[in-house]
Design a protein around this motif. Structure first.
Motif, PDB file in Angstrom:
ATOM      1  N   GLY A  84       8.155  -5.101   6.137  1.00  0.00           N
ATOM      2  CA  GLY A  84       7.747  -3.762   5.737  1.00  0.00           C
ATOM      3  C   GLY A  84       6.392  -3.408   6.297  1.00  0.00           C
ATOM      4  N   ARG A  85       6.017  -2.145   6.169  1.00  0.00           N
ATOM      5  CA  ARG A  85       4.748  -1.681   6.703  1.00  0.00           C
ATOM      6  C   ARG A  85       3.575  -2.370   6.010  1.00  0.00           C
ATOM      7  NH1 ARG A  85       4.057  -0.184  11.364  1.00  0.00           N
ATOM      8  NH2 ARG A  85       2.003   0.499  10.617  1.00  0.00           N
ATOM      9  N   PRO A  86       2.574  -2.821   6.788  1.00  0.00           N
ATOM     10  CA  PRO A  86       1.416  -3.477   6.169  1.00  0.00           C
ATOM     11  C   PRO A  86       0.648  -2.546   5.234  1.00  0.00           C
ATOM     12  CG  PRO A  86       1.044  -3.083   8.528  1.00  0.00           C
ATOM     13  CD  PRO A  86       2.486  -2.825   8.261  1.00  0.00           C
ATOM     14  N   GLU A  87       0.661  -1.223   5.509  1.00  0.00           N
ATOM     15  CA  GLU A  87      -0.034  -0.285   4.625  1.00  0.00           C
ATOM     16  C   GLU A  87       0.555  -0.358   3.205  1.00  0.00           C
ATOM     17  OE1 GLU A  87       0.054   1.706   8.745  1.00  0.00           O
ATOM     18  OE2 GLU A  87       1.377   0.454   7.501  1.00  0.00           O
ATOM     19  N   LEU A  88       1.874  -0.406   3.124  1.00  0.00           N
ATOM     20  CA  LEU A  88       2.510  -0.450   1.814  1.00  0.00           C
ATOM     21  C   LEU A  88       2.335  -1.815   1.165  1.00  0.00           C
ATOM     22  CD1 LEU A  88       4.138   0.699  -0.463  1.00  0.00           C
ATOM     23  CD2 LEU A  88       6.239   0.226   0.818  1.00  0.00           C
ATOM     24  N   ARG A  89       2.479  -2.874   1.925  1.00  0.00           N
ATOM     25  CA  ARG A  89       2.334  -4.214   1.346  1.00  0.00           C
ATOM     26  C   ARG A  89       0.909  -4.428   0.819  1.00  0.00           C
ATOM     27  NH1 ARG A  89       2.838  -7.987   5.007  1.00  0.00           N
ATOM     28  NH2 ARG A  89       3.178  -6.734   6.883  1.00  0.00           N
ATOM     29  N   THR A  90      -0.064  -3.899   1.525  1.00  0.00           N
ATOM     30  CA  THR A  90      -1.447  -4.015   1.064  1.00  0.00           C
ATOM     31  C   THR A  90      -1.666  -3.183  -0.200  1.00  0.00           C
ATOM     32  OG1 THR A  90      -2.219  -4.375   3.328  1.00  0.00           O
ATOM     33  CG2 THR A  90      -3.857  -3.646   1.716  1.00  0.00           C
ATOM     34  N   ALA A  91      -1.140  -1.968  -0.216  1.00  0.00           N
ATOM     35  CA  ALA A  91      -1.293  -1.113  -1.394  1.00  0.00           C
ATOM     36  C   ALA A  91      -0.588  -1.720  -2.603  1.00  0.00           C
ATOM     37  CB  ALA A  91      -0.735   0.284  -1.102  1.00  0.00           C
TER      38      ALA A  91
END
Length: 505
Positions: free
Chosen positions: A169-176
């Protein structure tokens, strides 16, 4: 002659095309699927194909057709052939041509496709009130805030986000998600250990495949739950083994220190044999924060015993935190994952907090499972726009604001339900209401089926508790209804509540 005519008209067309560049013309340049017959009868074949498309309604009345030049280029035929076919159909009344507005499908009555006979209803009338659990109030989806987040996310997104990317998945979402789950649910989350999936069922299916490849042949589950989840696991080759339960909920092991396991007069199981070890399984699936559908939180002693079992035996716990955001009369129960992050898989979704149609879920995995689950997934099954939007929604605080507003709204509905039943159906006991989006209405013994029939007459769609019992479970809970009070829209809640009270003894 044909060439001179085409060149002359082409010049006129070029002038018109220059004008069209100033703004789009609705319907111009659309794709048409046509298969005209060839040979000497090409004009007739094209005419027949267009006529049939209009007659059957495949080309809707008022639709503007491509110019003769465009359609001729698309079909690889002479432009005069298309112009002649258009003229024939205008003369027949199938098409209409006006100066300056091109050629359109004429306004004609189009026969409706044949309808299948309606199925015979199984209950009197059509359900007017939906009390089935499992869905939020879809009318409360935060459209404006979601659209705003989507615009911001897309405006800032680099071009490479639209490639295949990381299967996790997108790193932006995984980080959030890592930040949100840590502060709101007590999950020890690292973005590198998060895999984005298309909802709980998708994530559970991935895990079941991995467990089967690792040699497991069974998965311990709660005695009451969703048959769709059990079926999914068994299709992957694992047998589901129901665990016993008592007045405090699922019994996870002998001598767990939370009650005597003796039951409460027939309402509950006997508590003997216990837990994932007793079920001879190396993995267990359960809802410790708010069991579905019984509505109990796993007591602290049992949570600790389960984490200890996983660490001691190398077992795996699959934690379904299906409505972790909605707590009303108690402090939030943190995630079990915090007790054994290397032996617990945390499964979460946006299905209850936002909407199931988003198809957004996530797995927080032990380190040794990340690569295998990602390889099983292959490519991310969730659209990148939805992932980026949810990431922005989380980081901006819009998600927290939405959840807080939803929590207040659902609490008001729950309180109205409890108050109405206290007056209208005092023999009914309401349980499982400290959290979540559903309540369990305990009925007098032997009345579940009759109440379901009465509910059908009142136009209610509602389930009995027996609907959720595992076919191999030895314990049986009391007669009850499982009422999803989040599903009806706000304007319909009062009427739905009135219909429910009429159906109860």
């Amino acid at each position: 002659m044909e060439k001179r005519w085409a060149n002359s008209e082409q010049g006129a067309e070029s002038g018109r095309e220059r004008k069209r560049e100033r703004g789009p013309v609705p319907g111009l340049g659309i794709d048409l699927h046509l298969a005209p017959s060839g040979g000497a009868g090409l004009r007739r074949g094209l005419t027949d194909a267009l006529r049939e498309a209009v007659r059957t309604g495949r080309l809707a009345p008022g639709l503007r057709l491509p110019s003769s030049r465009t359609l001729a280029a698309d079909l690889g035929i002479a432009r005069n052939t298309v112009a002649d076919a258009y003229a024939d159909l205008v003369a027949e009344g199938w098409l209409a041509a006006r100066q300056g507005s091109g050629t359109r499908v004429a306004d004609r009555p189009v026969p409706a496709p044949p309808r299948r006979p309606a199925a015979t209803p199984r209950v009197p009338g059509r359900p007017a009130h939906d009390l089935e659990p499992g869905s939020p109030d879809l009318g409360s989806f935060p459209r404006a805030a979601w659209l705003k987040a989507a615009r911001r996310a897309l405006a800032d997104a680099p071009n490479d986000v639209f490639g295949y990317g990381d299967p996790r998945g997108r790193p932006e979402l995984r980080t959030a998600l890592a930040g949100y789950l840590a502060r709101a649910r007590g999950v020890r989350a690292d973005p590198e250990r998060i895999v984005v999936c298309s909802g709980f069922a998708h994530g559970l299916g991935l895990l079941a495949q991995v467990l089967r490849r690792r040699g497991l042949d069974s998965l311990a589950v709660e005695s009451y739950g969703l048959d769709a989840h059990w079926d999914l696991v068994e299709r992957a080759g694992l047998t589901t083994r129901p665990m016993p339960f008592d007045a405090l909920g699922t019994v996870v092991g002998d001598g767990d220190g939370d009650g005597d396991g003796g039951g409460d007069g027939g309402d509950v199981g006997d508590g003997r044999g216990g837990g994932p070890g007793g079920a001879r399984s190396g993995a267990v699936l359960l809802t410790p924060g708010h069991s579905f559908p019984l509505g109990l939180a796993l007591p602290p002693g049992r949570r600790a015993a389960l984490a200890d079992w996983a660490r001691r035996t190398g077992g795996l716990v699959l934690e379904d935190d299906y409505d972790g955001e909605f707590r009303y009369d108690r402090q939030p129960v943190g995630a079990l994952q915090d007790l054994a992050p290397d032996r617990v898989v945390y499964l979460g979704t946006a299905s209850k907090s936002l909407a199931p149609g988003l198809r957004l879920g996530w797995l927080v995995l032990p380190p040794d499972l990340v690569t295998e689950v990602a390889e099983t997934l292959g490519t991310s099954a969730t659209g990148v726009v939805e992932q980026l939007t949810l990431a922005e929604f989380l980081v901006s605080g819009a998600y927290d604001r939405h959840v807080r507003a939803a929590r207040q709204r659902y609490r008001r509905r729950r309180d109205a339900l409890v108050a109405a039943l206290a007056v209208r159906a005092p023999e009914v006991t309401v349980t499982g209401i400290a959290a979540g989006l559903h309540a369990v209405l305990r009925l007098p013994p032997g009345t579940e089926e009759s109440v379901l029939r009465a509910a059908a007459w009142q136009g209610l769609s509602v389930f009995g508790l027996s609907r959720f019992r595992h076919p191999r479970a030895t314990a049986r809970a009391a007669d009850a209804l499982v009422v999803g009070y989040a599903t009806p829209p706000d304007h319909a809640w009062a009427g739905t509540l009135e219909a429910l009270c009429r159906a109860l003894p």
